[in-house]
Design an enzyme around this catalytic site. Sequence first.
Site, short mmCIF file in Angstrom:
data_model
loop_
_atom_site.label_atom_id
_atom_site.label_comp_id
_atom_site.label_asym_id
_atom_site.label_seq_id
_atom_site.Cartn_x
_atom_site.Cartn_y
_atom_site.Cartn_z
N ASP A 124 -39.15 -4.39 71.73
CA ASP A 124 -37.97 -4.69 72.55
C ASP A 124 -37.43 -3.45 73.24
O ASP A 124 -36.28 -3.39 73.63
CB ASP A 124 -36.87 -5.30 71.65
CG ASP A 124 -35.79 -5.99 72.46
OD1 ASP A 124 -34.66 -6.15 71.93
OD2 ASP A 124 -36.04 -6.36 73.63
N LYS A 140 -40.12 -1.87 78.66
CA LYS A 140 -41.19 -2.89 78.76
C LYS A 140 -42.55 -2.28 79.10
O LYS A 140 -43.56 -2.75 78.61
CB LYS A 140 -40.80 -3.97 79.77
CG LYS A 140 -39.40 -4.52 79.53
CD LYS A 140 -39.13 -4.86 78.05
CE LYS A 140 -37.66 -4.89 77.73
NZ LYS A 140 -37.39 -4.92 76.27
N ASP A 162 -40.23 -9.24 73.00
CA ASP A 162 -39.14 -9.80 73.80
C ASP A 162 -39.42 -9.56 75.29
O ASP A 162 -40.24 -8.71 75.65
CB ASP A 162 -37.81 -9.13 73.41
CG ASP A 162 -36.62 -9.85 74.03
OD1 ASP A 162 -35.54 -9.24 74.10
OD2 ASP A 162 -36.78 -11.02 74.47
N GLU A 208 -30.94 -13.86 77.28
CA GLU A 208 -29.77 -13.72 76.40
C GLU A 208 -28.43 -14.00 77.10
O GLU A 208 -28.14 -13.45 78.15
CB GLU A 208 -29.71 -12.33 75.74
CG GLU A 208 -29.95 -11.15 76.65
CD GLU A 208 -31.40 -10.68 76.57
OE1 GLU A 208 -32.28 -11.54 76.44
OE2 GLU A 208 -31.65 -9.49 76.66
C1 77K Z 1 -31.59 1.20 78.76
N1 77K Z 1 -32.50 0.66 77.78
C2 77K Z 1 -32.64 1.11 76.55
N2 77K Z 1 -33.56 0.34 75.92
C3 77K Z 1 -34.00 -0.55 76.79
C4 77K Z 1 -35.04 -1.58 76.51
N3 77K Z 1 -34.60 -2.94 76.75
C5 77K Z 1 -34.61 -3.42 77.99
O1 77K Z 1 -34.96 -2.72 78.94
C6 77K Z 1 -34.11 -4.80 78.23
C7 77K Z 1 -33.60 -5.12 79.49
C8 77K Z 1 -33.09 -6.39 79.76
C9 77K Z 1 -32.54 -6.70 81.09
C10 77K Z 1 -31.43 -6.00 81.54
C11 77K Z 1 -30.90 -6.30 82.79
C12 77K Z 1 -31.46 -7.30 83.57
F1 77K Z 1 -30.93 -7.58 84.79
C13 77K Z 1 -32.57 -7.98 83.12
C14 77K Z 1 -33.13 -7.67 81.89
C15 77K Z 1 -33.08 -7.38 78.75
C16 77K Z 1 -33.61 -7.07 77.49
O2 77K Z 1 -33.64 -8.01 76.49
C17 77K Z 1 -34.13 -5.80 77.22
O3 77K Z 1 -34.64 -5.57 75.96
C18 77K Z 1 -33.33 -0.37 77.98
MG MG Z 2 -34.89 -7.42 74.89
#
Ligand code: 77K
Ligand code: MG
Length: 217
Positions: free
Chosen positions: A141, A144, A169, A199
């Site tokens: 998670d 990506k 995820d 989510e």
């Molecule tokens: C900053 N950062 C630190 N760790 C991470 C890793 N997680 C993700 O990138 C991640 C991103 C999104 C998401 C956010 C905005 C959007 F418009 C669409 C999708 C959803 C998720 O469930 C995720 O796990 C990001």
């Molecule tokens: Mg996620």
Amino acid sequence: KGTTREQRALKYLKEHARQGDPDSVLETFDEFCRTQEWAMNAAEEKGDILDEIVRELQPTTCLELGTYCGYSAVRIARNLSPSARLITIEVNPDYAAVAREVVKLAGLQDKIEVINLDSADVIRELKNTYDVTKLDLVFLDHWKYLYIRDIKLIEEEKLLKKGSVVFADNVIIPGAPGYLEYIRGSKNYKSTFYSVHFEYMDDMKDGVEKSVYIGDE
Ligand SMILES: Cn1cnc(CNC(=O)c2cc(-c3ccc(F)cc3)cc(O)c2O)c1
Ligand SMILES: [Mg+2]
């Protein structure tokens, strides 16, 4: 504002959740994300699938890549047997600090270890430094584009055994195309795709991928 969204979420949890009660922490976090500010937690629908996997697999050693605020770490650990453990890795120090507080609030600090390092560096050290022999459950998670790098590292370190589950995820939003192609094309896994809501967004679809390792130990 001075505070970050993650700090505001933690404040809300401290004010509204019951100390030592993981279910209360998760319910309160979901309420915060639905009523105050969205956050990238695995949330209810993805969380229910995660609960099912943990209850059926009864894993002893779990690895999570991408702790964020600790929502899925609490979700996994609350269903673990007494001697089972979760190692969760978060490269962002601010997120890791909030996650440690959320884990403490849930009373799960004895089952969850939050590590604030780069996932690749920790995966290479799991056997020597973190006393891991095999991983029963891996939850991907984090960033990506790193899913494929890290699953290949986990295989290289021979950390999976027959029946180990790799749960990913966001395979639709933001998406992990390289990972999906790799895992679905590999003879060492049996993969299942689940179409789920993104989510806290009832009008957006995401996907999660459950892959069971059937390859050589
Ligand atoms: C900053 N950062 C630190 N760790 C991470 C890793 N997680 C993700 O990138 C991640 C991103 C999104 C998401 C956010 C905005 C959007 F418009 C669409 C999708 C959803 C998720 O469930 C995720 O796990 C990001
Ligand atoms: Mg996620």
